[in-house]
Scaffold this active site. Structure first.
Site, PDB file in Angstrom:
ATOM      1  N   ARG A  77      90.831   4.141 -75.805  1.00 51.36           N
ATOM      2  CA  ARG A  77      91.280   2.877 -76.114  1.00 51.36           C
ATOM      3  C   ARG A  77      90.340   2.537 -77.535  1.00 51.36           C
ATOM      4  O   ARG A  77      89.039   2.552 -77.470  1.00 51.36           O
ATOM      5  CB  ARG A  77      90.784   1.828 -75.006  1.00 51.36           C
ATOM      6  CG  ARG A  77      90.952   0.415 -75.346  1.00 51.36           C
ATOM      7  CD  ARG A  77      90.683  -0.477 -74.353  1.00 51.36           C
ATOM      8  NE  ARG A  77      90.690  -1.977 -75.016  1.00 51.36           N
ATOM      9  CZ  ARG A  77      89.790  -2.625 -74.904  1.00 51.36           C
ATOM     10  NH1 ARG A  77      88.905  -2.629 -74.239  1.00 51.36           N
ATOM     11  NH2 ARG A  77      90.036  -4.185 -75.394  1.00 51.36           N
ATOM     12  N   HIS A 121      90.290  -7.023 -81.846  1.00 52.29           N
ATOM     13  CA  HIS A 121      89.022  -7.152 -81.214  1.00 52.29           C
ATOM     14  C   HIS A 121      87.931  -7.652 -82.142  1.00 52.29           C
ATOM     15  O   HIS A 121      87.040  -6.962 -82.701  1.00 52.29           O
ATOM     16  CB  HIS A 121      88.710  -5.551 -80.762  1.00 52.29           C
ATOM     17  CG  HIS A 121      87.518  -5.477 -79.754  1.00 52.29           C
ATOM     18  ND1 HIS A 121      87.569  -4.559 -78.704  1.00 52.29           N
ATOM     19  CD2 HIS A 121      86.219  -6.057 -79.614  1.00 52.29           C
ATOM     20  CE1 HIS A 121      86.487  -4.837 -77.899  1.00 52.29           C
ATOM     21  NE2 HIS A 121      85.592  -5.610 -78.614  1.00 52.29           N
ATOM     22  N   GLU A 167      89.261  -9.784 -74.871  1.00 58.04           N
ATOM     23  CA  GLU A 167      88.390 -10.851 -74.395  1.00 58.04           C
ATOM     24  C   GLU A 167      88.391 -12.272 -75.249  1.00 58.04           C
ATOM     25  O   GLU A 167      87.699 -12.653 -76.096  1.00 58.04           O
ATOM     26  CB  GLU A 167      86.881 -10.397 -74.545  1.00 58.04           C
ATOM     27  CG  GLU A 167      86.909  -9.092 -73.640  1.00 58.04           C
ATOM     28  CD  GLU A 167      85.346  -8.504 -73.805  1.00 58.04           C
ATOM     29  OE1 GLU A 167      84.544  -8.997 -74.391  1.00 58.04           O
ATOM     30  OE2 GLU A 167      85.028  -7.582 -72.967  1.00 58.04           O
ATOM     31  N   ASN A 295      87.613  -6.059 -67.946  1.00 55.49           N
ATOM     32  CA  ASN A 295      86.431  -5.604 -68.589  1.00 55.49           C
ATOM     33  C   ASN A 295      85.462  -6.298 -67.837  1.00 55.49           C
ATOM     34  O   ASN A 295      84.915  -7.405 -67.778  1.00 55.49           O
ATOM     35  CB  ASN A 295      86.181  -6.279 -70.379  1.00 55.49           C
ATOM     36  CG  ASN A 295      87.251  -5.550 -71.221  1.00 55.49           C
ATOM     37  OD1 ASN A 295      88.100  -4.841 -70.663  1.00 55.49           O
ATOM     38  ND2 ASN A 295      87.172  -5.903 -72.530  1.00 55.49           N
ATOM     39  N   TYR A 297      81.321  -6.069 -66.044  1.00 57.13           N
ATOM     40  CA  TYR A 297      80.185  -5.585 -66.508  1.00 57.13           C
ATOM     41  C   TYR A 297      79.070  -6.229 -65.353  1.00 57.13           C
ATOM     42  O   TYR A 297      78.340  -5.438 -64.862  1.00 57.13           O
ATOM     43  CB  TYR A 297      79.295  -6.113 -67.709  1.00 57.13           C
ATOM     44  CG  TYR A 297      80.226  -5.253 -68.870  1.00 57.13           C
ATOM     45  CD1 TYR A 297      79.881  -4.312 -69.502  1.00 57.13           C
ATOM     46  CD2 TYR A 297      81.301  -5.912 -69.405  1.00 57.13           C
ATOM     47  CE1 TYR A 297      80.443  -3.444 -70.364  1.00 57.13           C
ATOM     48  CE2 TYR A 297      81.870  -5.245 -70.691  1.00 57.13           C
ATOM     49  CZ  TYR A 297      81.396  -4.153 -70.857  1.00 57.13           C
ATOM     50  OH  TYR A 297      82.204  -3.572 -71.990  1.00 57.13           O
ATOM     51  N   GLU A 353      87.286  -2.080 -69.863  1.00 51.97           N
ATOM     52  CA  GLU A 353      85.879  -1.859 -70.226  1.00 51.97           C
ATOM     53  C   GLU A 353      84.900  -2.011 -69.097  1.00 51.97           C
ATOM     54  O   GLU A 353      84.897  -2.512 -68.472  1.00 51.97           O
ATOM     55  CB  GLU A 353      85.324  -2.851 -71.335  1.00 51.97           C
ATOM     56  CG  GLU A 353      85.929  -2.957 -72.674  1.00 51.97           C
ATOM     57  CD  GLU A 353      85.376  -3.740 -73.426  1.00 51.97           C
ATOM     58  OE1 GLU A 353      84.210  -4.296 -73.353  1.00 51.97           O
ATOM     59  OE2 GLU A 353      86.012  -4.174 -74.478  1.00 51.97           O
TER      60      GLU A 353
HETATM   61  O1  IFM Z   1      80.365  -4.454 -76.977  1.00 48.88           O
HETATM   62  C1  IFM Z   1      81.148  -5.285 -76.332  1.00 48.88           C
HETATM   63  C2  IFM Z   1      82.919  -5.194 -76.596  1.00 48.88           C
HETATM   64  O2  IFM Z   1      83.107  -5.597 -77.767  1.00 48.88           O
HETATM   65  C3  IFM Z   1      83.355  -6.236 -75.778  1.00 48.88           C
HETATM   66  N1  IFM Z   1      82.889  -6.259 -74.451  1.00 48.88           N
HETATM   67  C4  IFM Z   1      81.624  -6.227 -73.919  1.00 48.88           C
HETATM   68  C5  IFM Z   1      81.072  -5.154 -74.696  1.00 48.88           C
HETATM   69  C6  IFM Z   1      79.528  -5.001 -74.421  1.00 48.88           C
HETATM   70  O3  IFM Z   1      78.977  -6.221 -75.038  1.00 48.88           O
END
Ligand code: IFM
Length: 443
Positions: A77, A121, A167, A295, A297, A353
């Site tokens: 990606r 992005h 995002e 995405n 985290y 992500e």
């Molecule tokens: O690096 C970023 C990415 O550009 C967008 N999502 C989160 C990642 C980590 O912060």
């Protein structure tokens, strides 16, 4: 857990973004983006770092694709830099920019790696910011549509999977409310107007996709947090609902149902910060997507706070944290995927992500990033549990292929499976997590 715990056609890849890795920021006809300007403005980025050179992927893309191929990834990606194709965002095309992505796509396909392309992005052509105010203007939607259509017509014969925006929460609120990202403003009402224009532009790109491309899929990638209430009290439950609506539902439910989440909208309305919705806006925003890109985290915890503007605050949890200060919570991935599948229309999902920043050190040519390896293993496990609970998860992209420009943090945060040696001509050094992932894919 091995690769066999996932279906044979499961997509395994890594993700990157143009401004974070490409460099060559003013080369071969490329125009500046809002990040070019923001990173060059004093005091905005850690130690004045910029994406001028980044990982120099523009010149080293063949080496990077070889590393992906050796990893055993079957997908990659990446995002296209709008100002590399259209230096002023509209009007004149930069053929050298189109040729660069054509070469990248061809070398990926030649190595058996499917491209998943993100159209936006965060590197908006600076000229569009200067002339019309970028995403602040409703006019951006037509320009984004034209750009999207040019990309679809150029590569749609070879590329089958597309993501409109990465995002939109970040390109609206981090950029226009918290001021941390380009163009660095702090205005609540404007940030919601920008979010509205981003969603309209997403819809426009989906519409152009349907009229240009006959076979392929298109989706939207959202930053997605697992939201928990601080306690079992009804007040904290309400706080978690509001935070979920602000953070997640705003960008998932609205395109699905054509209506902004009710409770949070009411709060915004009271303070005059709801975006202006014109007739047909929602019809455009609701253009159906084929999949959601998640995405993921970390998690966030909501606590009721009657004194705060929206009735809640976030409070810190007590889990181990990454170098970004984000809590490590693999279970949240499983829970989020299950909620997303249930509440966001039972659409196919991709993890577009997932990964972590660690304070990696180069020791005699190796990087022993044990925490990242464990992080990935536990998140893969969480994804497989969600699939066992009927979630239609189709693929997983690790963020990121290599250490890169982490926005306001510059190069101080390392997310890569591959260490980028900024001191030595951006040399690539696969970390232990890269070899672990490679072995996982081989087994
Ligand atoms: O690096 C970023 C990415 O550009 C967008 N999502 C989160 C990642 C980590 O912060």
């Amino acid at each position: 857990m091995t690769r066999k715990d996932f279906p044979p056609d499961f997509i395994w890849g890594t993700a990157t973004a143009s401004y974070q890795i490409e460099g060559a920021d003013s080369e071969a006809g490329k125009g500046p983006s809002i990040w070019t300007a923001f990173s060059h403005a004093p005091g905005k980025i850690y130690q004045g770092h910029t994406g001028d050179l980044a990982c120099d992927h523009y010149h080293r893309y063949k080496e990077d694709v070889s590393l992906l191929a050796s990893l055993g990834a079957n997908a990659y990606r990446f995002s296209i830099s709008w100002p590399r194709l259209f230096p002023e965002g509209r009007g004149a095309r930069n053929q050298k920019g189109f040729d660069f992505y054509a070469r990248l796509i061809d070398v990926l396909i030649a190595n058996g790696i499917q491209p998943f392309i993100t159209l936006y992005h965060w590197d908006l052509p600076l000229e569009l910011q200067k002339s019309i105010g970028g995403w602040e203007s409703r006019d951006i939607t037509a320009y984004f549509g034209d750009y999207a259509e040019a990309v679809f017509s150029s590569y749609g014969d070879r590329v089958k999977n597309w993501i409109t925006l990465n995002e939109p929460f970040c390109s609206s609120h981090l950029s226009y409310l918290f001021g941390e990202h380009a163009p660095g403003k702090s205005d609540l009402k404007e940030s919601f107007a920008v979010a509205h224009n981003l969603l309209r532009s997403h819809g426009e790109a989906v519409r152009r996709f349907r009229s240009t491309i006959k076979d392929g899929t298109v989706g939207l990638s959202n930053v997605s947090q697992w939201v928990e209430p601080a306690s079992d009290s009804p007040e904290d439950g309400e706080a978690a609902k509001l935070l979920n609506q602000f953070f997640n539902d705003w960008f998932y439910v609205t395109p699905l149902k054509g209506e902004y989440p009710v409770d949070f909208s009411q709060r915004l309305d009271k303070i005059g910060a709801m975006p202006e919705i014109q007739p047909e806006d929602m019809e455009l925003i609701m253009e159906p997507v084929d999949f959601w890109g998640v995405n993921y985290y970390s998690r966030i915890i909501a606590k009721a706070d009657p004194k705060s503007e929206f009735g809640y605050n976030t409070v810190p949890g007590d889990l181990e944290r990454t170098a970004m200060g984000w809590e490590i919570y693999p279970k949240g991935l499983q829970l989020f995927l299950e909620r997303a599948y249930r509440e966001y229309g039972e659409k196919p999902l991709y993890i577009t992500e997932n990964g972590m920043a660690e304070d990696d050190e180069l020791e005699e040519g190796s990087v022993h990033d044990k925490k990242r390896t464990i992080y990935l293993r536990d998140h893969f496990d969480a994804a497989s549990k969600a699939m066992n609970n009927s979630v239609d998860l189709k693929g997983y992209f690790v963020w990121s292929l290599m250490d890169n420009f982490e926005w306001a943090h510059g190069y101080s945060k390392r997310f890569g499976l591959i260490y980028t040696d900024y001191e030595n001509n951006q040399r690539r050094i696969p970390k232990d997590s890269y070899y672990w992932f490679r072995d996982f894919l081989r087994r």
